[in-house]
Design an enzyme around this catalytic site. Structure first.
Site, short mmCIF file in Angstrom:
data_model
loop_
_atom_site.label_atom_id
_atom_site.label_comp_id
_atom_site.label_asym_id
_atom_site.label_seq_id
_atom_site.Cartn_x
_atom_site.Cartn_y
_atom_site.Cartn_z
N GLN A 1 -7.52 -2.22 -1.35
CA GLN A 1 -8.46 -3.34 -1.47
C GLN A 1 -9.59 -3.20 -0.45
O GLN A 1 -10.75 -3.47 -0.77
CB GLN A 1 -7.73 -4.67 -1.29
CG GLN A 1 -8.50 -5.83 -1.88
CD GLN A 1 -7.62 -7.00 -2.19
OE1 GLN A 1 -7.22 -7.74 -1.29
NE2 GLN A 1 -7.29 -7.18 -3.45
N PHE A 2 -9.24 -2.76 0.73
CA PHE A 2 -10.21 -2.36 1.74
C PHE A 2 -9.69 -1.06 2.35
O PHE A 2 -8.47 -0.90 2.50
CB PHE A 2 -10.35 -3.40 2.86
CG PHE A 2 -11.16 -4.61 2.49
CD1 PHE A 2 -12.49 -4.72 2.89
CD2 PHE A 2 -10.60 -5.63 1.74
CE1 PHE A 2 -13.24 -5.84 2.55
CE2 PHE A 2 -11.36 -6.75 1.40
CZ PHE A 2 -12.68 -6.85 1.81
N ALA A 3 -10.59 -0.16 2.71
CA ALA A 3 -10.16 1.11 3.30
C ALA A 3 -9.29 0.87 4.53
O ALA A 3 -8.42 1.67 4.85
CB ALA A 3 -11.38 1.95 3.69
N ASP A 4 -9.53 -0.27 5.20
CA ASP A 4 -8.78 -0.58 6.42
C ASP A 4 -7.28 -0.61 6.19
O ASP A 4 -6.50 -0.36 7.11
CB ASP A 4 -9.24 -1.94 6.96
CG ASP A 4 -10.74 -2.00 7.13
OD1 ASP A 4 -11.20 -2.03 8.27
OD2 ASP A 4 -11.47 -1.98 6.11
N PHE A 5 -6.86 -0.93 4.98
CA PHE A 5 -5.43 -1.06 4.71
C PHE A 5 -4.77 0.25 4.34
O PHE A 5 -3.55 0.33 4.12
CB PHE A 5 -5.19 -2.12 3.63
CG PHE A 5 -5.81 -3.44 3.97
CD1 PHE A 5 -5.62 -4.01 5.23
CD2 PHE A 5 -6.62 -4.10 3.08
CE1 PHE A 5 -6.21 -5.21 5.58
CE2 PHE A 5 -7.22 -5.31 3.40
CZ PHE A 5 -7.02 -5.87 4.66
N GLU B 1 0.82 -1.23 0.00
CA GLU B 1 0.00 0.00 0.00
C GLU B 1 0.84 1.27 0.00
O GLU B 1 0.50 2.25 -0.65
CB GLU B 1 -0.95 0.02 1.20
CG GLU B 1 -2.17 -0.87 1.06
CD GLU B 1 -1.85 -2.34 1.13
OE1 GLU B 1 -0.73 -2.68 1.58
OE2 GLU B 1 -2.72 -3.16 0.75
N HIS C 1 -12.19 -5.16 8.17
CA HIS C 1 -12.80 -5.04 6.84
C HIS C 1 -14.08 -4.22 6.90
O HIS C 1 -14.97 -4.39 6.08
CB HIS C 1 -13.08 -6.43 6.25
CG HIS C 1 -11.86 -7.23 5.95
ND1 HIS C 1 -11.14 -7.88 6.92
CD2 HIS C 1 -11.22 -7.48 4.77
CE1 HIS C 1 -10.12 -8.51 6.36
NE2 HIS C 1 -10.12 -8.28 5.07
#
Ligand SMILES: Cc1ncc(C[n+]2csc(CCOP(=O)(O)OP(=O)(O)O)c2C)c(N)n1
Ligand SMILES: Cc1ncc(C[n+]2csc(CCOP(=O)(O)OP(=O)(O)O)c2C)c(N)n1
Ligand SMILES: [Mg+2]
Ligand SMILES: [Mg+2]
Lengths: 323, 334, 334, 323
Positions: free
Chosen positions: D81-85, D59, D126
């Site tokens: 891929q997910f906002a969490d990352f 990222e 997620h």
């Protein structure tokens, strides 16, 4: 005993290391060099390489290793050379450290020390106040001392705390603040604010270096017959709402002051709590005095214009008092 | 003086008097500018905050920088002042930058070597070590995307190689076969941290196989060696073969920054390296080869000194930014 | 069954029938538990959200996990279910975890393999790939700090090696000579991304020299080979020689997660690997060596199936957490 | 033309890529696979590997490369891929991308797409709503569409914008929201909120998935004779204060609603601006309805209790309306 804010931090760490063999330090250049600001000077000599660990330039690994060690029962105190670099270990802090206890009941008793704040001509990358990001992260505790006593009392509490604690130490206070600090086993509880100045007409809620700015402004207004109360939050995440609300109930007017930038800063959160919980007590708008929404500029005239100061605070406080 | 001249030159590097003269002028100017900054302006309190110089490392930005074409991209580290000179930034702008004046490249918004200029294809460093490594990959991606034969040069220190960004950036550049020349100035210290506490491998080049990219190690105090390695690297990258890593062994001949006495450096080590000073070595070689006479060299140094006198004067006359500029340029339109 | 038994065994690994039986039981149980999760409970809608299994990779957590002493630390990846079984986590707790019940290791706070238990020295993974790599280094630091001879085992996939945390963690562990065994399950895909788009080197072990640590590559579908490599690695780490990297070549015999049909995998490739199934291979060898008869193996599978029937029943009876638990355990004391 | 929120994002990106050859995509599994949520499905086939770039799991390098490319004049659209990352690329976003223009006048015209939000049983990693961290970062623009039209209009504006824009797309809306979306070259300006429901008695200020929750609550209260106005912020950083304040002036009561956790969320910032700038118009406390200060739990009953819903909003709105 008279000591500076910086010496108070060092003394607090030293006492905890003497008290508890599980406390150890890790970070960049904290050993032989004693840290970029010399906070850990003498630690290597006193405690040895086992407990004072110089690391590569790897903030994420520093935080990650601190997490792993704390899961195993040690009490790491990690140093970020400047608070600005805490962003390099961000995921480990907000996703790993902050969520272990909630997710699977594992305690992460670690401290991250972060020298923060402007006024030292550090420019955009050596002057930031990153606390609000972490205040917005459930599972973290965040403290920011304004005095030498609190600096010592809070670092000791942070080290003993069983949750991850971010300890923001303001660089501009390191040597500027010098005062009597209680000897020995004295701690300042995490989660308790302090009314550092009693007043009737208006409350200033602030923390860190801005406590001193607030005091200066308060003295100016005192002469004008305006009596200002100052609440030093000391703890920012997991904060002492009761003390804040009590002060607002008492004075009915509130000015929120921080060096951090305006939008999304802690002032907004306080305004949210105050306007929801003591709305009826308010006799005037909730005023925020903060840095503007820009990076921290380098050139003296720009940085001066960027930082809140007593004059700016006094002007808004005067306006609010008259309101 | 612009790089293409060199690229066009057909004479072997070691036989190229013009190139040697160009090396010397840039290296001497970098040294003089930084001495002025660190030993005068800083001590006079005219420069506030952190000051980092590349004394003893001048052969690296000069040797590498002079392999670049005008449209190649530079991502300097904090000890590569010569790259700015090579791209035509005038010393007066540099002094103004360090003194926080509007005449500097950032108009006082930022200080010291935190400067850049996309018109000259120089991307400003940020403080976080190695942050430029993936950014350089992105710049190279753009050069490739646009179908040019240009490349990006990215500079960093030995300590920066410990950062996750260094790893992610090199890996991305390698996987996407991007035209980047990565240059490590291995001066054997990161602030007070010696190499052995930074990495458990002997050399930074030992990491190249992990990215499937070629790498070579050179004497970073020999500008000819650096230049030749950089030419090989540039050729590789321009040829569409992907990134290339050069490790330049050198030594940091100052404290980490102007306030640091660097007492942690073992006695004798700095002296040992002082004997390998890249400028002295270059001058000695040029005199031996009869490319210049000593007095011509002395004359060049005088010229530079005079030029800098005027530059400092100009910079000191450059005003501080007006407080009203504080809110400018956070966004395109406020 | 606890690891030390194995450590004490003096018979050569390949001749060790008891060890082989233990391998088989754990591998078969892992397979059965995950089949139940992915192919039944998930499809029945009893498990919501993402489901990742290690089908075809069972030899790795089992072969490595059985070299561990009881006080060693495990940092599993998302495909290492057997590590939980080896540490005595009962399948019913695993089913309850996946179904979000209070009987699971996280009481429903988290799901699937996002579980851990410090009493059993298992550190829960977080989603961010490779985040456990520096955390394992820290756990190992604590083991060394306390003067024990214990070590940490850290598992991750091929894709995780691209993360900055992987680099920073390995480098830190190497520089500080921390007792960590790093285990890469190289299943040649990261979600839809094949190895060639993940790294430009041929093997993950090619990265070890960059950290100055030993590494070896093994057939990740041969539990004996994995186990022997893990023993060498553990001995190295326990001996105070620092971290050690093992790369286990294997293949992901499922989609990335239960919803992924993995059409991006070239035709034939999965079939090719199906022939190398680690459980079938182990069983074949055991029968050939006359260590067990086929019907005993069938019997073992039946036993496991029955055990899991009861476990699922138990898990389904385990209640969902009460909404009142939402605010619990954010901090030690609310 | 009828399309889902997800299709609208895809269409917007596709149109911009057809219009401007400098627009390209990078991220994990966005090519052959079309992205974890299939937002970029078909893009590789249409635009080729040059403009649809699959990356390693990096990222920070994804963001860094996007910065480098945008400095050179390209217009990268990076996918998390997910906002969490996004926390793994945090330093690049807040220190590199956000500060280039201010520091040295360099434009960084890039977009980071981040699928965010809960309600999909994703658990702590997620389901997060990380927008507030970036709203607190000067130099970044942040948008969060609630409708398919806005999803298309905002992604187009984001791609054309000359500043770094974070585009938070709510996973729970991807396929749930389907509606008519204007054809062709239609954009939604960054920095403009929308009054999506007119009302007299009370204003709900919200964004993203919560706009739909607010609508549901508003309909319930409509039946009880309470007329609710809903302001959809759409842009979160660089936000449309005028529209917010105008609505509060009109209704004199305000409820701030977000799915993100309470402390340090955007609600606080809005409360700060409202209580300072239209204090005199307020006829009641500023009420916040948000997720509590915890990670996002996995188990259905916990996640349900965590997420704001129409019932919770209606209850507090009812209370405030009667106040
Ligand atoms: C991420 C990060 N952490 C810490 C620092 C503080 N710092 C500034 S320069 C430096 C040493 C850099 O060493 P090296 O990369 O070898 O470059 P050198 O200064 O030796 O040229 C450190 C630790 C930083 N700038 N960035
Ligand atoms: C930092 C980060 N980015 C993206 C993801 C989404 N993601 C989950 S698993 C995965 C692939 C991991 O591949 P690998 O490391 O090879 O492990 P495998 O699944 O193949 O066992 C990705 C991209 C993530 N979990 N973390
Ligand atoms: Mg160095
Ligand atoms: Mg894999």
């Amino acid at each position: 005993m008279q000591m500076t804010y910086l010496e108070a931090i060092r003394k607090g760490i030293q006492e905890e290391m003497e008290r508890d063999p599980d406390v150890f330090l890790l970070g960049e250049d904290i050993g032989i060099y004693g840290g970029a600001f010399k906070v850990t000077a003498g630690m290597l000599e006193q405690f040895g390489e086992k407990r004072v660990i110089d690391t590569p330039i790897s903030e994420s690994a520093i935080v990650g290793a601190a997490i792993g060690a704390s899961l195993m029962g040690l009490r790491p105190v990690a140093e970020m050379q400047f608070a600005d670099f805490i962003t390099c270990g961000f995921d480990q802090i907000v996703n790993f450290a902050a969520k272990c206890r909630y997710r699977w009941g594992a305690a992460v008793p670690m401290v991250i020390r972060a020298p923060s704040g402007g006024g030292i001509h550090g420019g955009p990358f050596h002057s930031q106040n990153p606390e609000a990001w972490f205040v917005h992260t459930p599972g973290l505790k965040v403290v920011a001392p304004s005095s030498a006593s609190d600096a010592k009392g809070l670092i000791k509490s942070a080290i003993r705390d069983n949750d991850p604690v971010l300890y923001f130490e303001h660089k501009a206070l390191y040597r500027r603040v010098k005062e009597d600090v209680p000897e020995g086993d004295f701690t300042v509880p995490i989660g308790k604010a302090a009314v550092v100045r009693e007043g009737r007409d208006l409350s200033i809620i602030t923390y860190g270096a801005m406590v001193h700015v607030a005091r200066e402004a308060a003295e100016t207004l005192e002469k004008e017959g305006v009596s200002i109360e100052i609440v030093d939050l000391r703890t920012l995440a997991h904060l002492d709402e009761d003390t804040v609300l009590a002060s607002v109930r008492k004075t009915s007017k509130v000015l929120l002051l921080h060096e951090d930038t305006l939008t999304g800063g802690i002032g907004g959160e306080l305004a949210g709590r105050i306007s929801e919980k003591v709305f009826e007590y308010l006799d005037g708008p909730i005023v925020r005095v903060t840095a503007p929404d820009t990076p921290v500029p380098y050139s003296p005239p720009l940085e001066e214009a960027f930082l809140p100061n007593a004059a700016k605070v006094a002007e808004r406080a005067r306006w609010l008092a008259r309101y | 003086m612009s790089a293409p001249a060199i690229i066009r030159s057909h004479k072997g590097v070691d036989q190229n008097r013009e190139l040697a003269l160009e090396f010397l002028r840039y290296m001497a100017t970098m040294r003089a500018v930084e001495d002025r900054i660190e030993r005068k302006l800083y001590r006079q309190g005219k420069i506030l905050g952190g000051v980092y110089v590349g004394r003893g490392q001048e052969a690296i930005p000069v040797g590498v920088g002079l392999t670049a074409e005008a449209d190649d991209v530079f991502c300097p580290s904090h000890r590569d002042m010569a790259l700015f000179l090579i791209r035509g930034i005038h010393p007066r702008q540099i002094f103004a930058q360090y003194m926080g004046r509007v005449g500097g490249l950032t108009r006082g918004k930022d200080g010291n070597m935190h400067m850049g200029d996309m018109n000259r294809r120089i991307i400003s460093i940020i403080s976080a070590m190695a942050a430029s490594v993936p950014v350089a990959a992105g710049a190279a991606l753009a050069l490739k995307y646009k179908g040019t034969r240009n490349i990006a040069y990215c500079f960093f220190g030995d300590g920066a190689t410990s950062r996750g960004d260094w790893h992610e950036g090199l890996n991305l550049a390698a996987v996407l076969k991007l035209p980047v020349v990565y240059v490590c100035n291995n001066n054997q210290y990161a602030y007070s941290t010696p190499l052995a506490k930074q990495m458990a491998c002997a050399n930074v080049v030992d990491r190249a196989p992990g990215y499937g990219i070629p790498a070579e190690m050179v004497d970073g105090n020999d500008v000819f060696a650096v230049h030749k390695a950089a030419r090989r690297a540039a050729e590789h990258a321009r040829g569409g073969k992907g990134p290339y890593l050069i490790e330049c062994k050198t030594f940091r001949m100052t404290g980490h920054s102007a306030h640091d006495a660097a007492e942690y450096v073992p006695a004798g080590l700095r002296e040992e390296w002082a004997a390998k000073d890249p400028i002295a070595r270059l001058e000695k070689k040029m005199v031996e080869k009869d490319w210049v006479a000593q007095d011509e060299i002395d004359h060049m140094h005088d010229e530079i000194r005079q030029e800098l006198e005027a530059a400092v004067e100009w910079a000191e006359k450059s005003p501080y930014p007006d407080a009203s500029e504080l809110l400018d340029n956070v966004y395109e339109s406020a």
